[in-house]
Design a protein around this motif. Sequence first.
Motif, short mmCIF file in Angstrom:
data_model
loop_
_atom_site.label_atom_id
_atom_site.label_comp_id
_atom_site.label_asym_id
_atom_site.label_seq_id
_atom_site.Cartn_x
_atom_site.Cartn_y
_atom_site.Cartn_z
N TYR A 184 0.26 -1.33 0.14
CA TYR A 184 0.56 -0.36 -0.10
C TYR A 184 1.07 1.36 -0.26
O TYR A 184 0.42 2.14 -0.98
CB TYR A 184 -1.10 -0.04 1.07
CG TYR A 184 -2.29 0.51 1.39
CD1 TYR A 184 -3.54 0.20 0.80
CD2 TYR A 184 -1.94 2.04 1.05
CE1 TYR A 184 -4.30 0.86 0.57
CE2 TYR A 184 -3.54 3.22 1.26
CZ TYR A 184 -4.74 2.44 0.84
OH TYR A 184 -5.38 2.87 0.48
N GLU A 185 1.61 1.04 1.15
CA GLU A 185 3.26 2.53 0.60
C GLU A 185 3.71 2.52 -0.14
O GLU A 185 3.66 3.60 -0.91
CB GLU A 185 3.25 2.27 2.15
CG GLU A 185 5.00 3.36 1.95
CD GLU A 185 5.58 3.41 2.86
OE1 GLU A 185 6.46 3.95 3.77
OE2 GLU A 185 5.53 2.43 4.30
N ALA A 188 0.57 3.80 -3.01
CA ALA A 188 -0.02 5.44 -2.34
C ALA A 188 1.18 6.65 -2.92
O ALA A 188 0.96 7.43 -3.36
CB ALA A 188 0.51 5.52 -1.23
N ARG A 206 -0.41 6.07 6.54
CA ARG A 206 -1.75 5.60 7.37
C ARG A 206 -2.99 5.93 7.40
O ARG A 206 -4.20 5.25 6.97
CB ARG A 206 -1.02 5.43 8.35
CG ARG A 206 -2.31 4.70 9.86
CD ARG A 206 -1.59 5.06 10.94
NE ARG A 206 -1.41 6.16 11.75
CZ ARG A 206 -2.44 6.93 11.94
NH1 ARG A 206 -3.90 6.51 11.94
NH2 ARG A 206 -2.27 8.19 12.12
N ARG A 209 -5.41 5.56 4.18
CA ARG A 209 -5.42 4.00 3.92
C ARG A 209 -6.95 3.67 4.64
O ARG A 209 -8.00 3.37 4.41
CB ARG A 209 -4.02 3.32 4.06
CG ARG A 209 -4.64 1.68 4.34
CD ARG A 209 -3.50 0.99 4.54
NE ARG A 209 -4.01 -1.17 4.62
CZ ARG A 209 -3.55 -2.04 4.78
NH1 ARG A 209 -1.97 -1.62 5.53
NH2 ARG A 209 -3.81 -2.84 5.71
N THR A 212 -9.77 5.29 3.34
CA THR A 212 -10.17 5.01 2.15
C THR A 212 -11.12 3.74 1.96
O THR A 212 -11.76 3.27 1.80
CB THR A 212 -8.65 4.13 1.15
OG1 THR A 212 -7.92 5.83 0.74
CG2 THR A 212 -8.70 3.91 -0.28
N GLU A 213 -10.16 2.48 3.40
CA GLU A 213 -10.76 1.49 3.71
C GLU A 213 -12.58 1.86 3.65
O GLU A 213 -13.17 0.73 4.03
CB GLU A 213 -9.60 1.00 4.49
CG GLU A 213 -8.45 0.21 4.04
CD GLU A 213 -8.06 -0.99 4.44
OE1 GLU A 213 -8.09 -0.52 5.38
OE2 GLU A 213 -7.35 -1.53 3.93
N GLN A 316 -6.71 6.78 -4.69
CA GLN A 316 -8.11 6.08 -4.30
C GLN A 316 -8.37 4.52 -4.96
O GLN A 316 -8.16 3.85 -4.31
CB GLN A 316 -9.77 6.51 -3.44
CG GLN A 316 -9.04 7.60 -2.44
CD GLN A 316 -10.48 7.85 -2.31
OE1 GLN A 316 -11.54 8.41 -2.86
NE2 GLN A 316 -10.30 7.90 -0.71
N THR A 319 -4.88 2.52 -4.85
CA THR A 319 -4.40 1.98 -4.18
C THR A 319 -4.31 0.71 -3.52
O THR A 319 -3.65 -0.18 -3.22
CB THR A 319 -3.74 3.39 -2.94
OG1 THR A 319 -5.36 3.59 -1.97
CG2 THR A 319 -2.98 4.23 -3.17
N ASP A 320 -5.57 0.42 -3.00
CA ASP A 320 -6.19 -0.25 -2.07
C ASP A 320 -6.45 -2.13 -3.20
O ASP A 320 -6.04 -2.84 -2.64
CB ASP A 320 -7.46 0.11 -1.67
CG ASP A 320 -8.06 -1.61 -0.84
OD1 ASP A 320 -7.39 -1.40 0.54
OD2 ASP A 320 -9.13 -1.94 -1.76
#
Length: 527
Positions: A184-185, A188, A206, A209, A212-213, A316, A319-320
Amino acid sequence: MEISQQPLLLASLLLLFVWLLLQASPRKQRTNGQGRHIPSPPALPVLGHLHLLKKPLHRSLAALATRYDTEGAGLLHLRFGAKRVLLVTSPSVAEECFTVHDVALADRPGLASRRVLTQDCPAIAMCSYGPLWRQLRRLATVHALCAHRLAATSGARDAESRAMAAKLLRRAAARPVAVKAAAYEFAANVIMAMVAGTRMTGDQVRRFREMTEAGLAAAGAANRHDSLPVLRMLDFGRTRRRLAGIAEARRQFGQSILDDYRQRRHRHPGGADDDAGERETARTVLGDLLRQQQEEQSPEHLDDVVVRSVCLSLLQGGTDTTASTIEWAMALLLTNPSAAKKATAEIDSVVGTSRLLQESDLAGLPYLRCIVSETLRLYPLAPNHVPHEASRDCVVASGHAVARGTMVLVDVFSMQRDPAVWGERPEEFVPERFMDGGSGVGGRRDGGSSRWMMPFGMGRRKCPGEGLALKMVGVTLGVMMQCFEWEPDGGKEVDMSEGSGLTMPMATPLMAVCRPRANMESLLKAL
């Protein structure tokens, strides 16, 4: 409460209940005499079929289709409260929906949660079909996702892969690595470099994330607060307040990116984004959009809402899903060590051990590409895709009517595991099935055969970031395999069960131990 007010309250609740019953009662679809019966499970008043849905949703929907679509129509009619839902379970029907009826099914459901989450900053994936969506998608494609811009920003992805390898080296053998967090890092910071030419701090990653989640969890197709008006009116669990908080955090994050960029440009005028003669790789999405915003002769006005929306959609959207795909791929490789050894041997043969794998190497690593394709087959980015909605009546699959306002879900998860298509071992991880020259990715038939995949969607609402996603997954996975030996934390068996949400995270986040490979230690220490 005064006694005289109680009858009025009871009468109001009774009227509300009657209205809900009328809203939730079965309705005949408008077919103009052409409609054929679509299979449907027995429904309850008000709830419709919500009581039949379990977590994870994609497994529950697939089980309903198997049980009730006994005639093999490839369709299942459901009701989520008062909302009509059509579940598509056949590749041929899905292909028809997003080719022949692509325009009619290009809209997004007007769900209450979506309106609250995106009211001041619409996301490309969730935006209603129309002029604003076309503008946002065009801007994102031209300034970030087209082949020319992807080629120009490859250096940023290679730089972030080096930073990721250096960070993993510091963690190696000290404590287990949260694979998704590391991925993820990487994702992003890759996209932030493209958007604004900067990197995020660990705390920013962080917070981004978490935001977004939370938004993805609230955007599910079977969200009961979207389906049952009484829950929205009474705001059980303070859902509306929570969604409004996520929306405000999203707006503030997007605006902070714009404000920080403007401050940097004010402190350092004449930077790469202000000088058309600078190297193309130094250009950013924000630089392009803000420069266009200031041009008096610009054919379209780009206010901060549009600029924020493009930037946040890229961040968004990329990334996820990318991080989840990398996590699933690593989990599959940990449970299939022979495939991991084969991938590492291919990288050693093509890239060697004297330098780090780069994005330009991906073209010469067919087995690595097969691993990515097989991961997307087994664990697509969104198992039922982002919901579509019919903007007008249409007829699909030889006479089955789809009424205006119907939500359309596509069971891509089951289609990509169909034994009739993928042979005797459709549930197993077999990258070799893609070694015949066709990638199978992208909503097309694999090498002209009957094998068919659409992990990125299909038609005009197909994910425009497919090219970027495949590059990021390939580079990250390749560097992880080239530089380190991996094993599950504590030697435990990897939990491969799926979690819930619009995307499909692992139910148990993957923790793994990585150790630098002996022939890569000197290179890693020099990073």
